[in-house]
Design an enzyme around this catalytic site. Structure first.
Site, mmCIF file in Angstrom:
data_model
loop_
_atom_site.group_PDB
_atom_site.id
_atom_site.type_symbol
_atom_site.label_atom_id
_atom_site.label_comp_id
_atom_site.label_asym_id
_atom_site.label_seq_id
_atom_site.Cartn_x
_atom_site.Cartn_y
_atom_site.Cartn_z
ATOM 1 N N LYS A 13 0.822 -1.211 0.000
ATOM 2 C CA LYS A 13 0.000 0.000 0.000
ATOM 3 C C LYS A 13 0.860 1.268 0.000
ATOM 4 C CE LYS A 13 -1.988 -1.171 3.914
ATOM 5 N NZ LYS A 13 -1.316 -2.450 4.257
ATOM 6 N N ARG A 87 -9.752 0.546 8.706
ATOM 7 C CA ARG A 87 -9.374 -0.820 9.058
ATOM 8 C C ARG A 87 -10.485 -1.541 9.820
ATOM 9 N NH1 ARG A 87 -3.408 0.241 8.859
ATOM 10 N NH2 ARG A 87 -2.317 -1.705 9.207
ATOM 11 N N ARG A 126 11.736 -5.273 5.122
ATOM 12 C CA ARG A 126 11.388 -3.875 4.822
ATOM 13 C C ARG A 126 12.269 -2.871 5.576
ATOM 14 N NH1 ARG A 126 5.250 -1.901 5.347
ATOM 15 N NH2 ARG A 126 5.353 -2.796 7.448
ATOM 16 N N ARG A 160 11.082 -0.788 11.191
ATOM 17 C CA ARG A 160 10.041 -0.608 12.188
ATOM 18 C C ARG A 160 10.136 -1.658 13.283
ATOM 19 N NH1 ARG A 160 4.712 0.077 8.608
ATOM 20 N NH2 ARG A 160 3.917 -1.133 10.369
ATOM 21 N N ARG A 171 -0.764 -8.878 13.742
ATOM 22 C CA ARG A 171 -1.315 -7.904 12.795
ATOM 23 C C ARG A 171 -2.180 -8.595 11.745
ATOM 24 N NH1 ARG A 171 4.334 -5.587 11.497
ATOM 25 N NH2 ARG A 171 3.446 -4.329 9.833
HETATM 26 P P1 ADP Z 1 1.261 -1.891 7.699
HETATM 27 O O1 ADP Z 1 2.305 -1.220 6.866
HETATM 28 O O2 ADP Z 1 1.752 -3.094 8.390
HETATM 29 O O3 ADP Z 1 -0.044 -2.109 6.968
HETATM 30 P P2 ADP Z 1 0.631 0.566 9.142
HETATM 31 O O4 ADP Z 1 1.855 1.405 9.072
HETATM 32 O O5 ADP Z 1 -0.510 0.935 8.278
HETATM 33 O O6 ADP Z 1 0.993 -0.956 8.944
HETATM 34 O O7 ADP Z 1 0.117 0.502 10.642
HETATM 35 C C1 ADP Z 1 0.990 0.181 11.720
HETATM 36 C C2 ADP Z 1 0.185 0.046 12.998
HETATM 37 O O8 ADP Z 1 -0.494 1.282 13.285
HETATM 38 C C3 ADP Z 1 -0.931 -0.999 12.970
HETATM 39 O O9 ADP Z 1 -0.454 -2.294 13.303
HETATM 40 C C4 ADP Z 1 -1.892 -0.446 14.047
HETATM 41 O O10 ADP Z 1 -1.390 -0.694 15.348
HETATM 42 C C5 ADP Z 1 -1.807 1.055 13.809
HETATM 43 N N1 ADP Z 1 -2.797 1.529 12.824
HETATM 44 C C6 ADP Z 1 -2.546 2.080 11.599
HETATM 45 N N2 ADP Z 1 -3.677 2.436 10.974
HETATM 46 C C7 ADP Z 1 -4.694 2.099 11.809
HETATM 47 C C8 ADP Z 1 -6.112 2.188 11.730
HETATM 48 N N3 ADP Z 1 -6.722 2.699 10.644
HETATM 49 N N4 ADP Z 1 -6.846 1.735 12.783
HETATM 50 C C9 ADP Z 1 -6.258 1.235 13.878
HETATM 51 N N5 ADP Z 1 -4.924 1.104 14.011
HETATM 52 C C10 ADP Z 1 -4.137 1.531 13.000
HETATM 53 P P1 ADP Z 2 2.230 -1.857 3.211
HETATM 54 O O1 ADP Z 2 2.232 -0.342 3.185
HETATM 55 O O2 ADP Z 2 1.011 -2.441 2.565
HETATM 56 O O3 ADP Z 2 2.501 -2.431 4.549
HETATM 57 P P2 ADP Z 2 4.802 -1.594 1.785
HETATM 58 O O4 ADP Z 2 4.520 -0.740 0.601
HETATM 59 O O5 ADP Z 2 5.515 -0.971 2.932
HETATM 60 O O6 ADP Z 2 3.443 -2.322 2.282
HETATM 61 O O7 ADP Z 2 5.608 -2.872 1.262
HETATM 62 C C1 ADP Z 2 6.075 -3.891 2.179
HETATM 63 C C2 ADP Z 2 7.450 -4.391 1.725
HETATM 64 O O8 ADP Z 2 7.302 -5.127 0.496
HETATM 65 C C3 ADP Z 2 8.462 -3.278 1.413
HETATM 66 O O9 ADP Z 2 9.748 -3.744 1.786
HETATM 67 C C4 ADP Z 2 8.340 -3.082 -0.100
HETATM 68 O O10 ADP Z 2 9.565 -2.621 -0.676
HETATM 69 C C5 ADP Z 2 8.021 -4.497 -0.579
HETATM 70 N N1 ADP Z 2 7.113 -4.517 -1.744
HETATM 71 C C6 ADP Z 2 6.055 -3.685 -2.005
HETATM 72 N N2 ADP Z 2 5.413 -4.035 -3.143
HETATM 73 C C7 ADP Z 2 6.065 -5.135 -3.619
HETATM 74 C C8 ADP Z 2 5.889 -5.973 -4.772
HETATM 75 N N3 ADP Z 2 4.902 -5.759 -5.657
HETATM 76 N N4 ADP Z 2 6.753 -6.997 -4.941
HETATM 77 C C9 ADP Z 2 7.745 -7.221 -4.065
HETATM 78 N N5 ADP Z 2 7.991 -6.481 -2.966
HETATM 79 C C10 ADP Z 2 7.154 -5.439 -2.729
#
Ligand code: ADP
Ligand code: ADP
Ligand code: ZN
Length: 213
Positions: A13, A87, A126, A160, A171
């Protein structure tokens, strides 16, 4: 045009949101990033948030809805990308109400489909640029050999605290229990468009571009 990027942790994302910001001037609203800022603020709310995030649980709806409302009120651009929000169903309802209040609507919900096996390796590999937030991956998108961020030239990168296998398991459970019902919710509204998140980063970008037109 306001869109949601929906998918489990590690689906890509943030990576795709950044691309849309660069190419279309859209505004990325990542509740994860906002909460990470809040936890460094030293406030009582920040401390509470830190504990919940480290455990891999969801922060309360009230907190994240408040953060989003603040952004909708203060930011203007070529549309919002909701990244990691909503979420829960309560957050989804709150978002429709907030958009309506600001005379806006939702264009599309992009569901980034990946399988769980891919998520462990993505998350544990990551890292992000400490300066600009560019997202890297040890395997699929390594930091350039000269150690400098390809986007800003910065040389400091961070991982992170919650990007480990144990937290990811919690998660993912939170995702399946509380967030995955949103797939049905937006499907029923006619807003859902799935993309194959397992494809290469550039191919995923192309699928999203094709949907957004
Ligand atoms: P990821 O990249 O793993 O999808 P995020 O960076 O979006 O994670 O979120 C990291 C953490 O922040 C989540 O595990 C949760 O604890 C909190 N968080 C983020 N967005 C939300 C949301 N919309 N509602 C509740 N908790 C959230
Ligand atoms: P999210 O925001 O959904 O948690 P991220 O964009 O941070 O996901 O991506 C999670 C990890 O996977 C990062 O290390 C990123 O570089 C890698 N990644 C993202 N998209 C792809 C893809 N299409 N193929 C392989 N690796 C990816
Ligand atoms: Zn950078």
């Amino acid at each position: 045009m306001n869109i949601i990027l929906l998918g489990p942790p590690g689906a890509g994302k943030g990576t795709q949101a950044r691309h849309l910001v660069e190419t279309r001037g859209m505004i990325q609203l990542s509740t994860g990033d906002m909460l990470r800022d809040a936890r460094t603020s030293g406030t009582e709310m920040g401390q509470k948030v830190a504990e919940i995030m480290d455990a891999g649980k969801l922060v309360t709806d009230e907190i994240v809805i408040g953060l989003i409302e603040e952004q909708l009120t203060t930011k203007k651009g070529a549309g919002f990308i909701f990244d990691g929000f909503p979420r829960t169903l309560a957050q989804a309802d709150a978002l429709s109400a907030l958009l309506a209040k600001h005379g806006q609507s939702l264009h599309t919900v992009i569901e980034m489909r990946v399988d769980d096996d891919a998520l462990v390796s993505r998350i544990t590999a990551r890292s992000t640029c400490a300066n600009c937030g560019e997202v890297y991956n040890d395997i699929t998108k390594p930091i350039p050999a000269d150690g400098k961020c390809s986007n800003c030239g910065g040389s400091e990168f961070k991982r992170r605290a919650d990007d480990n296998e144990e937290s990811l398991r919690t998660r993912l459970m939170e995702y399946y229990k509380k967030t995955s019902p949103l797939i049905g919710y937006y499907y029923a509204k006619g807003d859902l468009r799935p993309v194959n998140g397992l494809a290469d980063i550039k191919e995923v970008t192309a699928s999203i571009e094709a949907i957004l037109g």
